[in-house]
Design an enzyme around this catalytic site. Structure first.
Site, PDB file in Angstrom:
ATOM      1  N   GLU A 119      12.028  12.840   4.154  1.00 23.06           N
ATOM      2  CA  GLU A 119      12.268  12.916   2.715  1.00 23.06           C
ATOM      3  C   GLU A 119      13.153  14.108   2.346  1.00 23.06           C
ATOM      4  O   GLU A 119      13.263  14.467   1.173  1.00 23.06           O
ATOM      5  CB  GLU A 119      10.940  12.993   1.966  1.00 23.06           C
ATOM      6  CG  GLU A 119      10.096  11.724   2.119  1.00 23.06           C
ATOM      7  CD  GLU A 119       8.770  11.785   1.388  1.00 23.06           C
ATOM      8  OE1 GLU A 119       8.381  12.886   0.953  1.00 23.06           O
ATOM      9  OE2 GLU A 119       8.123  10.735   1.256  1.00 23.06           O
ATOM     10  N   HIS A 142       5.250  18.152  -1.865  1.00 20.20           N
ATOM     11  CA  HIS A 142       4.743  16.794  -2.054  1.00 20.20           C
ATOM     12  C   HIS A 142       3.424  16.675  -1.314  1.00 20.20           C
ATOM     13  O   HIS A 142       3.317  17.048  -0.135  1.00 20.20           O
ATOM     14  CB  HIS A 142       5.731  15.755  -1.519  1.00 20.20           C
ATOM     15  CG  HIS A 142       5.122  14.399  -1.360  1.00 20.20           C
ATOM     16  ND1 HIS A 142       4.492  13.734  -2.397  1.00 20.20           N
ATOM     17  CD2 HIS A 142       5.021  13.573  -0.279  1.00 20.20           C
ATOM     18  CE1 HIS A 142       4.044  12.577  -1.964  1.00 20.20           C
ATOM     19  NE2 HIS A 142       4.345  12.447  -0.679  1.00 20.20           N
ATOM     20  N   HIS A 144      -0.904  14.615  -1.578  1.00 24.66           N
ATOM     21  CA  HIS A 144      -1.661  13.439  -2.008  1.00 24.66           C
ATOM     22  C   HIS A 144      -3.024  13.850  -2.584  1.00 24.66           C
ATOM     23  O   HIS A 144      -4.055  13.624  -1.953  1.00 24.66           O
ATOM     24  CB  HIS A 144      -1.869  12.486  -0.830  1.00 24.66           C
ATOM     25  CG  HIS A 144      -0.621  12.074  -0.135  1.00 24.66           C
ATOM     26  ND1 HIS A 144      -0.576  11.710   1.202  1.00 24.66           N
ATOM     27  CD2 HIS A 144       0.661  11.951  -0.584  1.00 24.66           C
ATOM     28  CE1 HIS A 144       0.661  11.388   1.532  1.00 24.66           C
ATOM     29  NE2 HIS A 144       1.426  11.537   0.462  1.00 24.66           N
ATOM     30  N   HIS A 214       0.585   6.975  -4.950  1.00 17.63           N
ATOM     31  CA  HIS A 214       1.153   7.675  -3.801  1.00 17.63           C
ATOM     32  C   HIS A 214       0.743   9.141  -3.750  1.00 17.63           C
ATOM     33  O   HIS A 214       0.058   9.569  -2.829  1.00 17.63           O
ATOM     34  CB  HIS A 214       2.680   7.530  -3.840  1.00 17.63           C
ATOM     35  CG  HIS A 214       3.392   8.126  -2.672  1.00 17.63           C
ATOM     36  ND1 HIS A 214       4.717   7.915  -2.407  1.00 17.63           N
ATOM     37  CD2 HIS A 214       2.961   8.967  -1.684  1.00 17.63           C
ATOM     38  CE1 HIS A 214       5.074   8.571  -1.323  1.00 17.63           C
ATOM     39  NE2 HIS A 214       4.022   9.219  -0.866  1.00 17.63           N
TER      40      HIS A 214
END
Length: 269
Positions: A119, A142, A144, A214
């Site tokens: 990413e 990023h 979760h 996500h």
């Protein structure tokens, strides 16, 4: 083998901070297997000796041209690497990259030829925009967060600022420490250009963006700042869900209470 961190206390302190946050992500259950990414602009810590270091990888294409990143340096979590391992061995589970003069490619310079996250293009696109707009933000994260992802599975929470209002109202500190609230991006294929473009648009108004079903993407002054904003939002989500599990809809702070706090702490309306 000599590390790029040897004798460079400021750079080592920054990498240690990244490792610390990686540990928090794992401990919170937000980084299963190799889930999540961290990319930090470390250009300010780069000295002349590092600038002369040879590449330890072939030239890699970013896939997009990012003119504001010319000559910049980033620490990137490695693709397929686990946050729990990065927390202990950051230079074995991530790498330092140099953006080349064409602004469309990079090389790895230290410590190992660990390929950055898949990413990377989306992370670097955000960093390019941050520099273009004169922002002091240097980190993107990023991850979760369980409760926030759970709430994203209900369409009733995905309207503009619906979750922001709920989460702000759960505990006063949430608006104080995440004053821009939470942006929302409807589901897109992970790693896709559509997801990157939608995230960049939301980051014009928010520091933290929820990706439906996500995870979240956050930007911050440093990696700890980005983590802290996710952390306070996640705490509010947990309070909301715990109240629902106890069998009632939480009242939340009233509009009057929110307005009072906003004024007292000089927060954005």
């Amino acid at each position: 083998m000599k590390s790029i961190l040897d004798g460079r206390s400021a750079l080592k302190k920054e990498i240690d901070k990244i490792a610390e946050v990686a540990g928090y992500l794992w401990q919170n259950g937000w980084a299963e297997r190799n889930g999540g990414n961290i990319t930090v602009n470390i250009t300010e810590y780069i000295d002349d000796e590092i600038r002369q270091m040879p590449a330890i990888s072939e030239v890699k294409q970013i896939g997009v041209t990012l003119p504001s990143l010319k000559g910049c340096y980033f620490y990137c979590k490695g693709t397929g690497k686990r946050m729990r391992d990065l927390a202990r061995w950051p230079m074995d589970n991530g790498s330092v990259i140099r953006i080349l003069d064409d602004c469309a490619s990079y090389v790895i310079i230290a410590d190992n030829a660990v390929m950055p996250t898949s990413e990377l293009p989306s992370h670097l696109t955000v960093h390019n925009h941050l520099i273009e707009t004169g922002s002091n933000y240097k980190a993107t994260v990023h991850t979760h967060p369980i409760e926030l992802v759970a709430m994203s599975h209900s369409k009733k929470f995905l309207g503009k600022d619906v979750l922001t209002r709920i989460l702000w109202s759960m505990i006063p500190e949430t608006k104080a420490f995440c004053p821009l609230g939470l942006g929302v991006v409807p589901y897109e294929l992970p790693g896709s250009n559509k997801l990157a473009d939608a995230t960049l648009k939301e980051l014009e108004d928010y520091d933290v963006v929820l990706w439906e079903k996500h995870g979240v993407f956050a930007k911050g002054l440093d990696v700890m700042d980005a983590f802290d904003q996710i952390d306070v939002l996640s705490k509010s989500a947990k309070i909301y869900i715990d109240a629902k599990c106890m069998g009632f809809e939480p009242d939340g702070m009233t509009d009057e209470q929110m307005a009072e706090m906003t004024k007292a702490f000089n927060l954005p309306k």
